[in-house]
Design a protein around this motif. Structure first.
Motif, mmCIF file in Angstrom:
data_model
loop_
_atom_site.group_PDB
_atom_site.id
_atom_site.type_symbol
_atom_site.label_atom_id
_atom_site.label_comp_id
_atom_site.label_asym_id
_atom_site.label_seq_id
_atom_site.Cartn_x
_atom_site.Cartn_y
_atom_site.Cartn_z
ATOM 1 N N LYS A 1 -6.939 1.086 -6.506
ATOM 2 C CA LYS A 1 -8.261 0.715 -7.007
ATOM 3 C C LYS A 1 -8.171 0.070 -8.386
ATOM 4 O O LYS A 1 -8.940 -0.831 -8.720
ATOM 5 N N LYS B 1 -7.739 -3.125 2.497
ATOM 6 C CA LYS B 1 -7.383 -1.715 2.339
ATOM 7 C C LYS B 1 -6.226 -1.334 3.249
ATOM 8 O O LYS B 1 -6.214 -1.682 4.430
ATOM 9 N N ASP C 1 -3.949 -0.136 -1.719
ATOM 10 C CA ASP C 1 -4.914 0.940 -1.918
ATOM 11 C C ASP C 1 -5.181 1.183 -3.398
ATOM 12 O O ASP C 1 -5.912 2.104 -3.758
ATOM 13 N N SER D 1 -1.284 -0.671 7.991
ATOM 14 C CA SER D 1 -1.624 -1.618 6.925
ATOM 15 C C SER D 1 -1.472 -3.056 7.406
ATOM 16 O O SER D 1 -2.318 -3.912 7.131
ATOM 17 N N ALA E 1 0.812 -1.217 0.000
ATOM 18 C CA ALA E 1 0.000 0.000 0.000
ATOM 19 C C ALA E 1 0.845 1.266 0.000
ATOM 20 O O ALA E 1 0.322 2.362 0.154
#
Length: 212
Positions: A57, A74, A55, A82, A10
């Motif tokens: 998308k 997420k 993260d 995280s 992330a």
């Protein structure tokens, strides 16, 4: 030994200056760094759960329905957050926490970790420091460390799941942000963290030179 792999992916990867998270950069074989990392654990039949903390998308959309057996979680504001989010999804009694930007971890290293977990509750891959390490304050060398006692930490870092979950909870309550996952066990438990022989091939991709 069945275990869960928790892959942290992330981050922003600002040092790569790509304009996007470096784990989605394509390697020479056409696969992304993250896909390559995931494939290592997919090749181990004892890894029965893979959790990817991300993260992105676009990544979620592109891989929706294609990542059988992989749980997408997420990410948080920090790496530690995280990892906390990922731990909530772990179902196995042991978990290996790995950097998404370390796609070249050899399977023999993972095997050594599994063998260590048969008699230890916490361990991590480490390699001896190649360079001399000095402490510098305000631009001046204060001291030189004995290199024979220094090692560089790598991932995976592996734990009994209840142990790292408890230590993570204490760290969050204490507002402590560890430099790595093992540091939480060092600070919030009496469990000794076992050093396992890593590999210099298990580098963390940080700059563009690391993939040339």
């Amino acid at each position: 030994m069945e275990y869960s792999a928790l892959i942290c992916a992330a981050g922003s990867g600002t040092r790569m200056k790509l304009g996007y998270n470096k784990v989605y950069m394509k390697l020479k074989d056409g696969r992304s760094i993250l896909d390559t990392t995931i494939s290592v654990f997919q090749s181990d039949r004892e890894c029965t759960q893979i959790i990817v903390v991300t993260d992105a998308k676009t990544y979620l959309k592109e891989h929706c329905g294609k990542m059988n057996g992989i749980i997408l979680v997420k990410g948080g504001a920090t790496r530690q957050e995280s990892v906390r989010n990922g731990l909530l999804a772990v179902k196995n009694p042991y978990v290996m926490i790995h950097d998404g930007a370390r796609p070249f971890v050899p399977l023999e290293c993972i095997q050594r970790i599994k063998e260590t977990l048969l008699h230890e509750d916490a361990c991590l891959l480490m390699v001896p420091c190649k360079d001399t390490i000095k402490r510098v304050v305000n631009g001046y060398v204060e001291m030189t460390y004995d290199r024979s006692t220094l090692m560089c930490a790598q991932t995976p870092q592996a734990f009994r799941t209840d142990l790292i979950t408890t230590c993570m909870k204490k760290a969050i309550e204490d507002h402590f942000n560890g430099t790595d996952d093992a540091s939480l066990v060092e600070k919030y438990s009496d469990v000794k963290v076992k050093a396992v022989d890593g590999s210099y091939a298990n580098l963390k991709i940080t700059t563009i030179e690391d993939v040339k």
